[in-house]
Motif scaffolding. Structure first.
Motif, PDB file in Angstrom:
ATOM      1  N   ASP A 220      40.781 -30.166 -97.701  1.00 59.50           N
ATOM      2  CA  ASP A 220      40.982 -30.534 -96.296  1.00 59.50           C
ATOM      3  C   ASP A 220      42.334 -31.212 -96.096  1.00 59.50           C
ATOM      4  O   ASP A 220      43.063 -30.929 -95.136  1.00 59.50           O
ATOM      5  CB  ASP A 220      39.878 -31.478 -95.826  1.00 59.50           C
ATOM      6  N   LEU A 221      42.658 -32.137 -97.008  1.00 59.06           N
ATOM      7  CA  LEU A 221      43.912 -32.883 -96.895  1.00 59.06           C
ATOM      8  C   LEU A 221      45.110 -31.944 -96.980  1.00 59.06           C
ATOM      9  O   LEU A 221      46.032 -32.016 -96.148  1.00 59.06           O
ATOM     10  CB  LEU A 221      43.986 -33.943 -98.002  1.00 59.06           C
ATOM     11  N   PHE A 222      45.111 -31.070 -97.962  1.00 61.42           N
ATOM     12  CA  PHE A 222      46.242 -30.151 -98.114  1.00 61.42           C
ATOM     13  C   PHE A 222      46.329 -29.186 -96.934  1.00 61.42           C
ATOM     14  O   PHE A 222      47.428 -28.801 -96.525  1.00 61.42           O
ATOM     15  CB  PHE A 222      46.131 -29.381 -99.431  1.00 61.42           C
ATOM     16  N   PHE A 223      45.169 -28.819 -96.387  1.00 63.07           N
ATOM     17  CA  PHE A 223      45.226 -27.965 -95.211  1.00 63.07           C
ATOM     18  C   PHE A 223      45.862 -28.696 -94.042  1.00 63.07           C
ATOM     19  O   PHE A 223      46.665 -28.123 -93.301  1.00 63.07           O
ATOM     20  CB  PHE A 223      43.824 -27.476 -94.829  1.00 63.07           C
ATOM     21  N   GLU A 224      45.504 -29.969 -93.863  1.00 63.49           N
ATOM     22  CA  GLU A 224      46.108 -30.782 -92.799  1.00 63.49           C
ATOM     23  C   GLU A 224      47.629 -30.818 -92.959  1.00 63.49           C
ATOM     24  O   GLU A 224      48.369 -30.849 -91.974  1.00 63.49           O
ATOM     25  CB  GLU A 224      45.551 -32.199 -92.832  1.00 63.49           C
ATOM     26  N   GLU A 230      47.549 -24.657-101.962  1.00 65.35           N
ATOM     27  CA  GLU A 230      46.978 -25.765-102.733  1.00 65.35           C
ATOM     28  C   GLU A 230      45.570 -26.075-102.245  1.00 65.35           C
ATOM     29  O   GLU A 230      44.671 -26.370-103.042  1.00 65.35           O
ATOM     30  CB  GLU A 230      47.878 -26.991-102.623  1.00 65.35           C
ATOM     31  N   ALA A 231      45.375 -26.030-100.932  1.00 67.98           N
ATOM     32  CA  ALA A 231      44.040 -26.245-100.371  1.00 67.98           C
ATOM     33  C   ALA A 231      43.070 -25.211-100.920  1.00 67.98           C
ATOM     34  O   ALA A 231      41.937 -25.541-101.314  1.00 67.98           O
ATOM     35  CB  ALA A 231      44.107 -26.160 -98.851  1.00 67.98           C
ATOM     36  N   LYS A 232      43.509 -23.978-100.966  1.00 65.87           N
ATOM     37  CA  LYS A 232      42.664 -22.884-101.459  1.00 65.87           C
ATOM     38  C   LYS A 232      42.191 -23.159-102.884  1.00 65.87           C
ATOM     39  O   LYS A 232      41.019 -22.968-103.211  1.00 65.87           O
ATOM     40  CB  LYS A 232      43.460 -21.578-101.395  1.00 65.87           C
ATOM     41  N   ASP A 260      38.666 -19.547 -93.528  1.00 65.30           N
ATOM     42  CA  ASP A 260      39.519 -20.141 -92.500  1.00 65.30           C
ATOM     43  C   ASP A 260      40.992 -20.164 -92.926  1.00 65.30           C
ATOM     44  O   ASP A 260      41.890 -20.001 -92.094  1.00 65.30           O
ATOM     45  CB  ASP A 260      39.049 -21.555 -92.168  1.00 65.30           C
ATOM     46  N   ILE A 261      41.239 -20.350 -94.214  1.00 65.97           N
ATOM     47  CA  ILE A 261      42.619 -20.288 -94.704  1.00 65.97           C
ATOM     48  C   ILE A 261      43.178 -18.888 -94.503  1.00 65.97           C
ATOM     49  O   ILE A 261      44.319 -18.715 -94.043  1.00 65.97           O
ATOM     50  CB  ILE A 261      42.688 -20.699 -96.194  1.00 65.97           C
ATOM     51  N   GLU A 262      42.376 -17.879 -94.839  1.00 66.22           N
ATOM     52  CA  GLU A 262      42.833 -16.496 -94.655  1.00 66.22           C
ATOM     53  C   GLU A 262      43.078 -16.207 -93.173  1.00 66.22           C
ATOM     54  O   GLU A 262      44.043 -15.515 -92.811  1.00 66.22           O
ATOM     55  CB  GLU A 262      41.804 -15.515 -95.222  1.00 66.22           C
ATOM     56  N   ILE A 263      42.227 -16.730 -92.305  1.00 69.09           N
ATOM     57  CA  ILE A 263      42.392 -16.504 -90.868  1.00 69.09           C
ATOM     58  C   ILE A 263      43.672 -17.161 -90.356  1.00 69.09           C
ATOM     59  O   ILE A 263      44.432 -16.547 -89.593  1.00 69.09           O
ATOM     60  CB  ILE A 263      41.162 -17.034 -90.100  1.00 69.09           C
ATOM     61  N   ILE A 264      43.913 -18.386 -90.768  1.00 75.81           N
ATOM     62  CA  ILE A 264      45.130 -19.080 -90.340  1.00 75.81           C
ATOM     63  C   ILE A 264      46.368 -18.296 -90.772  1.00 75.81           C
ATOM     64  O   ILE A 264      47.378 -18.258 -90.066  1.00 75.81           O
ATOM     65  CB  ILE A 264      45.166 -20.507 -90.921  1.00 75.81           C
ATOM     66  N   GLU A 265      46.284 -17.645 -91.926  1.00 79.08           N
ATOM     67  CA  GLU A 265      47.414 -16.870 -92.428  1.00 79.08           C
ATOM     68  C   GLU A 265      47.361 -15.420 -91.952  1.00 79.08           C
ATOM     69  O   GLU A 265      48.125 -14.577 -92.415  1.00 79.08           O
ATOM     70  CB  GLU A 265      47.435 -16.930 -93.960  1.00 79.08           C
TER      71      GLU A 265
END
Length: 331
Positions: A220-224, A230-232, A260-265
């Protein structure tokens, strides 16, 4: 929904849906269903009323795992009556905390606050440091869910101070929580420091669940901080532990976070199988509300891909699940 409105869902996607997932994943603190504290005391012979309360706690935990929160609340209220009947104030405090945490789970924050305040009165009067720590941690979680992270930090620091003084094994849990609050306040260095300490403590104590929480919170922190790769990596580490433990609730949340990471990208095709896996996990684990959230993400993602056929299929699936969810709420 138009293409632009689909993007609107996507753009709020991670923060909105992942925050909702965190609500479920982090809601239960350790030592949720215990009657003799969280310090690992030796087994003692219990009065009959307390033995019955132990059974009630187990029944409540089973109800919670099935998403039957109203049933769990009724069972826990019965346990509270039993403990009150034998003047077991430690048991009363635990019951009140447990009841408050169930109210947190279903979003009834005022009821949760009332129970936590009643537990706090008992713990303060009896100078029960373990219950004080548990109550402060619960109140800190309540503030966090309300979006009052400054207040959450203040209360969690009180819990952490008690845990440090006692050498309490749950210190890592509190540090996980305060790390989240620091992150939401944009205090990333402090968040990282808290989570690093939490991870070290949890690994040292062999608390796999809290180790996974630490990894997830780092994600969560790395995503923020917009450090998605790194979040992944941290979400994958959390997923490995959660799968080993067979924790369906968190497995689904981990998969959703990775999606959600894939969606953001804008990697929508990569997000689809992750969301479908999350959906199946929560559905087959008897968690229809979370399964519906997964379907919402699937529908929005298929719409981004322009696949209206799959949108229609999952919308029909969603309608049937909504009916199940409504029935569960009325149980």
């Amino acid at each position: 929904m138009t293409e632009s409105s689909g993007r609107g869902v996507r753009n709020k996607g991670y923060r909105y849906y992942h925050q909702k997932a965190a609500h479920y994943v982090l809601y239960f603190l350790p030592c949720m269903i215990l009657l003799i504290g969280c310090g690992g005391r030796k087994t003692v012979e219990l009065p009959e009323a307390q033995k019955e309360a132990v059974v009630l706690h187990q029944m409540a935990e089973n109800a919670i795992n099935k998403g039957r929160y109203k049933v769990a609340l009724k069972i826990m209220e019965d346990a509270l009556i039993l403990h009150s009947s034998i003047d077991d104030r430690n048991g009363e405090a635990i019951d009140l905390i447990n009841i408050g945490r169930i109210f947190l789970r279903i979003g009834q924050y005022e009821n949760a606050e009332d129970r936590f305040n009643r537990a706090l009165e008992i713990a303060t009067s009896d100078k029960n440091d373990i219950m004080l720590s548990e109550t402060y941690a619960s109140i800190g979680k309540l503030h966090h869910l309300r979006g009052n992270n400054k207040q959450a930090i203040e209360v969690l620091e009180m819990a952490i101070g008690i845990d440090r003084k006692m050498g309490h094994s749950m210190l890592g849990s509190r540090l996980n929580l305060i790390g989240i609050a620091f992150s939401k306040e944009g205090r990333y260095d402090e968040a990282s420091g808290a989570l690093k300490e939490a991870l070290k403590i949890n690994q040292g104590n062999g608390l796999e669940m809290e180790v996974a929480n630490s990894y997830r919170n780092f994600g969560d922190l790395f995503f923020e901080e917009k450090r998605q790769q790194e979040a992944k990596g941290y979400f994958i580490k959390a997923l490995e532990i959660d799968k080993r433990r067979g924790d369906s609730l968190k497995i689904g949340a981990d998969l959703k976070a990775l999606a959600d990471i894939e969606i953001i990208e804008s990697n929508f095709k990569d997000a689809i199988p992750l969301l479908e896996r999350a959906y199946k996990v929560h559905l087959n684990a008897g968690m229809p509300e979370l399964a519906v959230e997964n379907l919402d993400r699937l529908i929005a993602t298929y719409r981004e891909l322009g696949d209206e056929g799959m949108v229609d299929i999952y919308q029909m699936e969603r309608e049937s699940l909504i009916d199940i969810t409504e029935r569960n709420r009325n149980d």
